[in-house]
Design a protein around this motif. Structure first.
Motif, PDB file in Angstrom:
ATOM      1  N   ASP A 139      -1.400   7.169   0.556  1.00  0.00           N
ATOM      2  CA  ASP A 139      -2.796   6.923   0.166  1.00  0.00           C
ATOM      3  C   ASP A 139      -3.017   5.416   0.195  1.00  0.00           C
ATOM      4  O   ASP A 139      -2.687   4.720  -0.757  1.00  0.00           O
ATOM      5  CB  ASP A 139      -3.060   7.497  -1.234  1.00  0.00           C
ATOM      6  CG  ASP A 139      -4.503   7.330  -1.675  1.00  0.00           C
ATOM      7  OD1 ASP A 139      -5.281   6.625  -0.986  1.00  0.00           O
ATOM      8  OD2 ASP A 139      -4.845   7.890  -2.726  1.00  0.00           O
ATOM      9  N   ARG A 140      -3.555   4.912   1.276  1.00  0.00           N
ATOM     10  CA  ARG A 140      -3.694   3.476   1.496  1.00  0.00           C
ATOM     11  C   ARG A 140      -4.579   2.794   0.444  1.00  0.00           C
ATOM     12  O   ARG A 140      -4.585   1.577   0.329  1.00  0.00           O
ATOM     13  CB  ARG A 140      -4.258   3.187   2.897  1.00  0.00           C
ATOM     14  CG  ARG A 140      -3.494   3.831   4.035  1.00  0.00           C
ATOM     15  CD  ARG A 140      -2.222   3.182   4.404  1.00  0.00           C
ATOM     16  NE  ARG A 140      -2.379   1.832   4.951  1.00  0.00           N
ATOM     17  CZ  ARG A 140      -1.366   1.005   5.074  1.00  0.00           C
ATOM     18  NH1 ARG A 140      -0.171   1.363   4.699  1.00  0.00           N
ATOM     19  NH2 ARG A 140      -1.542  -0.189   5.571  1.00  0.00           N
ATOM     20  N   ARG A 141      -5.337   3.568  -0.333  1.00  0.00           N
ATOM     21  CA  ARG A 141      -6.184   2.983  -1.386  1.00  0.00           C
ATOM     22  C   ARG A 141      -5.367   2.599  -2.613  1.00  0.00           C
ATOM     23  O   ARG A 141      -5.824   1.842  -3.450  1.00  0.00           O
ATOM     24  CB  ARG A 141      -7.284   3.966  -1.803  1.00  0.00           C
ATOM     25  CG  ARG A 141      -8.260   4.295  -0.684  1.00  0.00           C
ATOM     26  CD  ARG A 141      -9.126   5.452  -1.072  1.00  0.00           C
ATOM     27  NE  ARG A 141      -8.258   6.638  -1.236  1.00  0.00           N
ATOM     28  CZ  ARG A 141      -8.655   7.797  -1.696  1.00  0.00           C
ATOM     29  NH1 ARG A 141      -9.899   7.983  -2.072  1.00  0.00           N
ATOM     30  NH2 ARG A 141      -7.814   8.809  -1.802  1.00  0.00           N
TER      31      ARG A 141
ATOM     32  N   PRO B  22       0.836  -1.207   0.000  1.00  0.00           N
ATOM     33  CA  PRO B  22       0.000   0.000   0.000  1.00  0.00           C
ATOM     34  C   PRO B  22       0.873   1.260   0.000  1.00  0.00           C
ATOM     35  O   PRO B  22       1.935   1.284   0.614  1.00  0.00           O
ATOM     36  CB  PRO B  22      -0.796  -0.107   1.310  1.00  0.00           C
ATOM     37  CG  PRO B  22      -0.646  -1.520   1.759  1.00  0.00           C
ATOM     38  CD  PRO B  22       0.628  -2.037   1.167  1.00  0.00           C
ATOM     39  N   ASP B  23       0.408   2.273  -0.691  1.00  0.00           N
ATOM     40  CA  ASP B  23       1.089   3.576  -0.696  1.00  0.00           C
ATOM     41  C   ASP B  23       0.908   4.199   0.685  1.00  0.00           C
ATOM     42  O   ASP B  23      -0.226   4.372   1.132  1.00  0.00           O
ATOM     43  CB  ASP B  23       0.461   4.453  -1.784  1.00  0.00           C
ATOM     44  CG  ASP B  23       1.153   5.785  -1.965  1.00  0.00           C
ATOM     45  OD1 ASP B  23       1.787   6.281  -1.008  1.00  0.00           O
ATOM     46  OD2 ASP B  23       1.054   6.340  -3.065  1.00  0.00           O
ATOM     47  N   PRO B  24       2.000   4.531   1.369  1.00  0.00           N
ATOM     48  CA  PRO B  24       1.859   5.097   2.723  1.00  0.00           C
ATOM     49  C   PRO B  24       1.132   6.443   2.731  1.00  0.00           C
ATOM     50  O   PRO B  24       0.549   6.826   3.745  1.00  0.00           O
ATOM     51  CB  PRO B  24       3.301   5.247   3.215  1.00  0.00           C
ATOM     52  CG  PRO B  24       4.177   5.060   2.039  1.00  0.00           C
ATOM     53  CD  PRO B  24       3.378   4.367   0.974  1.00  0.00           C
TER      54      PRO B  24
END
Length: 170
Positions: free
Chosen positions: A109-111, A105-107
């Motif tokens: 933007d968790r989406r 996951p992108d730290p």
């Protein structure tokens, strides 16, 4: 020399039978692009197989290279590859399982998911980049200088800007 897609996959005659230096003038641009793409792909696939990366799935080298360059997001890959999101997900699953990339996951933007290369993926990216350099060097030798290669690259770049509806938008 004219050719169709049903003839030899490479429109250039690969024998010493009498050919002239401008044989390519009689081959359609689309056939030349297809054959050039195939030739380049053959160079890359052969180098990858010889280096022990024969399990890289179709389009895998492209994804690994784009990840190495940071040039595309996961969201942009389906369009760049001309595949569905489902097909991309299957490709990424295979790349993860075979040890070329990792998903996280992108730290910020968790989406969103981020792809990172493993050591194995870095090796593939470096090898593909080296194939590109060697191919460019061979082309410079064949066409007689960097100016001709630069012109070819400029033309190919321009082709990417041609709208799909060019013929219908009259």
């Amino acid at each position: 020399m004219t050719t169709s897609s049903h003839d030899h996959p490479h429109p250039h005659p690969r024998t010493d039978e009498a050919t002239h230096d401008d044989w390519w003038r009689n081959v359609s641009t689309s056939a030349l692009l297809r054959a050039g793409f195939r030739s380049y792909g053959d160079v890359v696939r052969t180098a990858l197989a010889e280096a022990g990366f024969d399990d890289l799935p179709r389009n895998g080298a492209y994804v690994v290279g784009a990840t190495a360059r940071g040039s595309l997001t996961i969201q942009q890959l389906p369009s760049a590859l001309g595949v569905t999101k489902q097909a991309l997900s299957q490709l990424l699953d295979a790349l993860v399982l075979r040890g070329y990339v990792e998903r996280a996951p992108d730290p910020r933007d968790r989406r969103r998911l981020l792809l990172t290369l493993t050591d194995r993926g870095v090796q593939v990216a470096e090898l593909v980049e080296e194939c590109g350099r060697r191919t460019d060097a061979a082309l410079v030798d064949i066409v007689g200088g960097t100016e001709a290669l630069d012109t070819a690259r400029r033309v190919l770049g321009a082709m990417t800007t041609i709208p799909a509806d060019l013929l219908t938008a009259r």
